[in-house]
Design an enzyme around this catalytic site. Structure first.
Site, PDB file in Angstrom:
ATOM      1  N   HIS A 208       6.999   8.571   8.878  1.00 24.07           N
ATOM      2  CA  HIS A 208       7.766   8.745   7.611  1.00 24.07           C
ATOM      3  C   HIS A 208       9.228   9.267   7.715  1.00 24.07           C
ATOM      4  CE1 HIS A 208       4.930   8.465   3.892  1.00 24.07           C
ATOM      5  NE2 HIS A 208       4.079   8.059   5.113  1.00 24.07           N
TER       6      HIS A 208
ATOM      7  N   HIS B 276      40.025  -1.079  12.217  1.00 27.58           N
ATOM      8  CA  HIS B 276      38.820  -2.084  12.166  1.00 27.58           C
ATOM      9  C   HIS B 276      38.772  -3.402  12.006  1.00 27.58           C
ATOM     10  CE1 HIS B 276      35.364   1.390  11.994  1.00 27.58           C
ATOM     11  NE2 HIS B 276      36.659   1.971  12.561  1.00 27.58           N
TER      12      HIS B 276
ATOM     13  N   HIS C 292       3.136   4.966  12.222  1.00 29.29           N
ATOM     14  CA  HIS C 292       3.516   4.874  11.022  1.00 29.29           C
ATOM     15  C   HIS C 292       4.356   6.042  10.799  1.00 29.29           C
ATOM     16  CE1 HIS C 292       2.219   4.550   6.435  1.00 29.29           C
ATOM     17  NE2 HIS C 292       2.753   5.751   6.676  1.00 29.29           N
TER      18      HIS C 292
ATOM     19  N   SER D 110      -6.840   6.007  12.005  1.00 26.45           N
ATOM     20  CA  SER D 110      -5.849   6.467  11.983  1.00 26.45           C
ATOM     21  C   SER D 110      -5.802   8.159  11.672  1.00 26.45           C
ATOM     22  CB  SER D 110      -4.856   5.882  10.823  1.00 26.45           C
ATOM     23  OG  SER D 110      -3.541   6.599  10.824  1.00 26.45           O
TER      24      SER D 110
ATOM     25  N   ARG E 275       0.946  -1.237   0.071  1.00 28.97           N
ATOM     26  CA  ARG E 275      -0.112   0.058   0.100  1.00 28.97           C
ATOM     27  C   ARG E 275       0.865   1.484  -0.176  1.00 28.97           C
ATOM     28  NH1 ARG E 275      -0.546   4.613   2.503  1.00 28.97           N
ATOM     29  NH2 ARG E 275      -0.159   3.543   4.365  1.00 28.97           N
ATOM     30  N   GLU E 276       1.569   1.616   1.027  1.00 33.98           N
ATOM     31  CA  GLU E 276       2.522   2.659   1.183  1.00 33.98           C
ATOM     32  C   GLU E 276       3.594   2.525   0.261  1.00 33.98           C
ATOM     33  OE1 GLU E 276       2.573   5.452   3.624  1.00 33.98           O
ATOM     34  OE2 GLU E 276       4.056   6.098   1.946  1.00 33.98           O
TER      35      GLU E 276
ATOM     36  N   ARG F 235      -9.403  -0.194  12.592  1.00 37.90           N
ATOM     37  CA  ARG F 235      -8.307   0.904  13.046  1.00 37.90           C
ATOM     38  C   ARG F 235      -8.525   2.009  12.366  1.00 37.90           C
ATOM     39  NH1 ARG F 235      -3.256   2.553   9.870  1.00 37.90           N
ATOM     40  NH2 ARG F 235      -5.036   3.504   8.877  1.00 37.90           N
TER      41      ARG F 235
HETATM   42  C1  HCA Z   1      -1.599   8.128   2.798  1.00 41.12           C
HETATM   43  C2  HCA Z   1      -1.195   8.805   4.279  1.00 41.12           C
HETATM   44  C3  HCA Z   1      -0.644   7.827   5.220  1.00 41.12           C
HETATM   45  C4  HCA Z   1      -1.468   7.252   6.065  1.00 41.12           C
HETATM   46  C5  HCA Z   1      -1.018   6.365   7.195  1.00 41.12           C
HETATM   47  C6  HCA Z   1      -2.039   5.551   8.204  1.00 41.12           C
HETATM   48  C7  HCA Z   1       0.273   8.562   6.417  1.00 41.12           C
HETATM   49  O1  HCA Z   1      -0.621   7.950   2.259  1.00 41.12           O
HETATM   50  O2  HCA Z   1      -2.742   7.886   2.696  1.00 41.12           O
HETATM   51  O3  HCA Z   1      -3.184   5.126   7.497  1.00 41.12           O
HETATM   52  O4  HCA Z   1      -1.912   5.419   9.193  1.00 41.12           O
HETATM   53  O5  HCA Z   1       1.445   8.462   6.165  1.00 41.12           O
HETATM   54  O6  HCA Z   1      -0.426   9.328   6.954  1.00 41.12           O
HETATM   55  O7  HCA Z   1       0.409   6.914   4.694  1.00 41.12           O
HETATM   56 CU    CU Z   2       2.381   7.146   4.901  1.00 40.54          CU
END
Ligand code: HCA
Ligand code: CU
Length: 384
Positions: free
Chosen positions: A201, A295, A199, A139, A17-18, A137
């Site tokens: 980045h 090393h 989650h 988010s 997905r991501e 869930r």
């Molecule tokens: C996205 C945003 C998401 C969602 C993460 C989540 C983010 O690309 O749709 O569902 O917890 O980074 O906020 O990936």
């Molecule tokens: Cu994301």
């Protein structure tokens, strides 16, 4: 080193997905099924897929992955809309990962809805999925740029409507480990018994650290992708998280098949048209190569001097390089011994080291050139 936190932990892989949001990604149905199987064989606890509402083909892929009968739980990533929830349920999905822009920036420029409209949207979507018996869930996208009060209001609505897990994504990768711990800790106290997912980045290089901070503060589900691929520079990488947890305590990741990681990373790298990055923990091409003489000398005596993880843990081998002018005679003696199949004495080691350093000073050499130089310096026949 043991960590003080040993709370439960599930790893959710969202490569499908991501990872599809990585600018170079393009997966076919066959790729998706192959990856889902490989992730399951590695042992990730959950696998996230794109919304079946994306297209009929996306819906068919969700059904196909569900049909694999994987051990990992399958979650589909959905907007907070009844149509998305209905499409997911129609595919047979039993776990839905709903998300909605929570920050003022996303409210104003992405969703263009008032806070009240957004709360209604969350309530409706969560209730629809929960009443159908799905694992839900919710988010709050961009959670770390959302005022705490707004975040809690949305989460309250989601929990009341039946969400079993809350997610706090660091959507733009600007959160610090301290901020992550504070927010996750606040949610932990407010919603005891509700699972929490993080989650993160990697825009500021903190994705692994932030994931671990979330876990230590009480999150029990961490999102990763293979190699960290995702929007922009991506998210926490599976390998980075594994390396981090393994060095806390190997027992934390004992149930994952770490020896499968190099093949998994290589598979995804090939699918998206990149090399496994040089700085990828555990699987980078030089992750277990030692260059400087200081090393190498220590590593040959005791590998842990300069290694966070034994390469055998991921089915790899240590490399003691002799191709740099920084090499030393212990490394060269080791290299020459393996090359010639006999021990070399101190005088030979000195001669070979001098020859290697002199050449490496002038130009870049690889292992084959190094072998030729050592043979020449020691008077061995080529190919010996
Ligand atoms: C996205 C945003 C998401 C969602 C993460 C989540 C983010 O690309 O749709 O569902 O917890 O980074 O906020 O990936
Ligand atoms: Cu994301």
């Amino acid at each position: 080193m043991r960590t003080t936190t040993t709370g439960p932990l599930r790893v959710l892989d969202t490569t499908l997905r991501e990872g599809e949001q990585f600018a170079q990604a393009h997966f076919t149905t066959e790729d998706r099924l192959r990856l889902a199987r490989a992730l399951d064989a590695f042992g990730v606890d959950e696998i996230e897929l794109p919304s079946p509402a994306v297209s009929p083909a996306a819906a068919a892929d969700v059904a196909a992955v569900l049909g694999l009968g994987l051990r990992a739980a399958v979650r589909v990533h959905l907007r907070c809309s009844p149509a998305d929830v209905e499409a997911a349920l129609a595919c047979g999905a039993r776990g839905v990962n709903l998300f909605l822009g929570a920050s003022p920036a996303l409210g104003a420029h992405s969703l263009r809805e008032s806070p009240r409209e957004r709360r209604d949207r969350v309530r409706t979507a969560v209730a629809l999925a929960a009443q159908a018996g799905a694992f839900v869930r919710f988010s709050a996208e961009d959670a770390f740029r959302t005022p705490r009060r707004d975040l809690l209001q949305l989460c309250d609505v989601a929990v009341e409507a039946g969400a079993q897990r809350l997610g706090v994504p660091d959507t733009v990768g600007t959160a610090t480990p301290e901020a992550v711990a504070a927010t996750v800790g606040a949610l932990r106290r407010r919603y005891p018994g509700i699972s929490q997912e993080f989650h993160g980045h990697n825009d500021t290089g903190c994705a692994v650290a932030n994931a671990v901070a979330a876990w230590r503060a009480g999150a029990d589900c961490l999102d990763v992708t293979v190699l960290g691929i995702g929007e922009r520079v991506g998210i926490t990488s599976l390998g980075g998280l594994m390396a981090r947890l393994y060095t806390f305590d190997p027992g934390l990741v004992a149930r994952y098949h770490l020896e499968r990681l190099p093949a998994l990373d290589a598979t995804v790298a090939a699918l998206v048209g990149v090399a496994v990055p040089f700085n990828q923990p555990l699987t980078g091409p030089h992750a277990f190569t030692h260059v400087a003489g200081v090393h190498s000398n220590a590593v040959l005596r005791a590998p842990h001097t300069y290694e966070a993880v034994d390469p055998a843990v991921v089915g790899r081998r240590r490399v003691v390089s002799v191709t740099s002018r920084l090499t030393g005679r212990h490394a060269v003696a080791h290299f020459a011994t393996e090359l010639l199949g006999r021990p070399v004495d101190a005088e030979e080691a000195r001669a070979a080291t001098a020859a290697l350093k002199a050449t490496a000073e002038r130009r870049r050499i690889g292992p084959d050139a190094a072998a030729d130089i050592v043979r020449a310096a020691l008077g061995a026949a080529p190919g010996a």
